[in-house]
Design an enzyme around this catalytic site. Structure first.
Site, PDB file in Angstrom:
ATOM      1  CB  SER A   1      -0.947   0.019   1.201  1.00 47.99           C
ATOM      2  OG  SER A   1      -2.003  -0.873   0.989  1.00 47.99           O
TER       3      SER A   1
ATOM      4  CE  LYS B   1      -3.773   0.783  -1.099  1.00 47.76           C
ATOM      5  NZ  LYS B   1      -4.451   0.348   0.143  1.00 47.76           N
TER       6      LYS B   1
ATOM      7  CE1 TYR C   1      -4.499  -1.141  -4.515  1.00 48.09           C
ATOM      8  CE2 TYR C   1      -5.137  -3.457  -4.523  1.00 48.09           C
ATOM      9  CZ  TYR C   1      -4.812  -2.312  -3.834  1.00 48.09           C
ATOM     10  OH  TYR C   1      -4.793  -2.317  -2.456  1.00 48.09           O
TER      11      TYR C   1
ATOM     12  CE1 TYR D   1      -5.075   1.674   4.249  1.00 52.72           C
ATOM     13  CE2 TYR D   1      -3.401   0.623   5.593  1.00 52.72           C
ATOM     14  CZ  TYR D   1      -3.871   1.021   4.374  1.00 52.72           C
ATOM     15  OH  TYR D   1      -3.121   0.764   3.271  1.00 52.72           O
TER      16      TYR D   1
ATOM     17  CB  VAL E   1      -0.179  -5.954   4.067  1.00 51.87           C
ATOM     18  CG1 VAL E   1      -1.440  -5.405   4.689  1.00 51.87           C
ATOM     19  CG2 VAL E   1      -0.323  -6.151   2.579  1.00 51.87           C
TER      20      VAL E   1
END
Ligand code: DON
Length: 303
Positions: A63, A66, A190, A238, A256
């Site tokens: 992630s 991103k 992705y 998050y 992760v």
């Protein structure tokens, strides 16, 4: 300030910690990574890098990618991007389906999975997945000034075989008219962006443009750097973003694969990596290491 000494001290402490968290097991290729690894790197704006532990071992940035796709999307669409994705903290797990239903297919922010899928979908339109991934890879290589960075296709493939949850998010957005490409194309792209493979040293170097220091690579405007940092601070971890801001006080983005990229504006980009995760899907030792680092350097965006 003796950055090398700080990194060495933190690394020795982290290596001695008995509880290293749990590696992500929903992507089989990540489940087989040795959890007993810890690395840390600090990149100064001019490219000088300090490293400790396993800072040159490549891992899946997941992630953290991103941040780079968001940067490309803002470059392409500017504020128009915010018609497809919000910019509020989610307070929900990174792969939540619940919230997406409540919000009628408009994800809360670009860092939860649904939001990142919307961002990738936006920049994919008009491109073949391979072309877009080539552009993304070149962008990341330019940021890091390192042509040896690659995408690990085995990791991407592994996630594709177990990507039902992300496919569900993509289909749900499609049902609400918030997906321009076929769900398998957007998800496939992705999964490959998440499989970007970098070491702590490379990822810290790639993050220098977010320091907005005149010696750092100038990839985007100062205003955009500030906004990306604001989103990292409020949404980058998050439903643990508030806690990370409280403990560390720097914008950060986790993945992760166990990486955390944090930015000390005007000073440095910092990467900590340890594959074991906490209950929120963020690196357990990486978070602790960042907290120690912020404490020992006194670096904080809050004064
Ligand atoms: O989509 C996923 O589930 C993974 N490729 C990335 C998730 C992730 O890294 C969440 N971060 N902590």
């Amino acid at each position: 300030m003796d950055i090398q000494n700080i990194l060495d001290t933190i690394t020795a402490d982290m290596q001695a910690m008995p509880d290293k968290g749990q590696v992500a097991d929903y992507i089989p290729q990540l489940a087989c990574v040795d959890p007993n690894q810890f690395g840390m790197a600090v990149a100064l704006p001019d490219g000088t890098v300090f490293t400790a532990g396993d800072a040159n071992t490549p891992f899946s940035i997941q992630s953290v990618s991103k941040v780079f796709t968001l940067t490309l999307a803002l470059g392409r669409f500017g504020d128009q991007l915010w018609t497809r994705v919000g910019r509020e903290p989610s307070g929900q797990p990174f792969n939540s389906i619940l919230q997406l239903e409540h919000e009628r297919g408009i994800p809360r922010n670009p860092f939860i999975n649904a939001g990142a899928l919307a961002v990738t979908d936006a920049i994919l339109t008009g491109y073949q997945p391979k072309e877009l991934l080539g552009e993304l890879l070149r962008f990341v290589q330019d940021c890091a000034d390192d042509d040896s960075i690659v995408i690990n296709n085995a990791v991407a493939h592994s996630e594709t075989l177990h990507g039902d949850r992300n496919m569900a998010l993509a289909h749900f957005m499609a049902a609400h008219g918030n997906l321009e490409n076929r769900p398998e194309l957007t998800c496939g792209t992705y999964f490959h962006q998440c499989a970007l493979q970098m070491s702590c040293a490379q990822l810290a170097r790639a993050g220098r443009y977010l320091t907005a220091h005149p010696d750092a690579p100038h990839m985007v405007s100062l205003q955009r750097v500030r906004r990306i940092n604001a989103l990292m601070l409020t949404c980058g971890h998050y439903d643990a973003s508030g806690d990370f801001a409280y403990r560390v006080g720097l914008p950060g983005k986790s993945g992760v694969g166990g990486a955390i990229l944090a930015i000390a504006p005007g000073k440095a980009a910092i990467c900590a990596w340890s594959p074991g995760l906490n209950d929120y899907g963020n690196s357990k030792l990486g978070t602790r290491a960042m907290e120690r680092f912020a404490h020992m350097t006194g670096w904080s965006v809050f004064g």
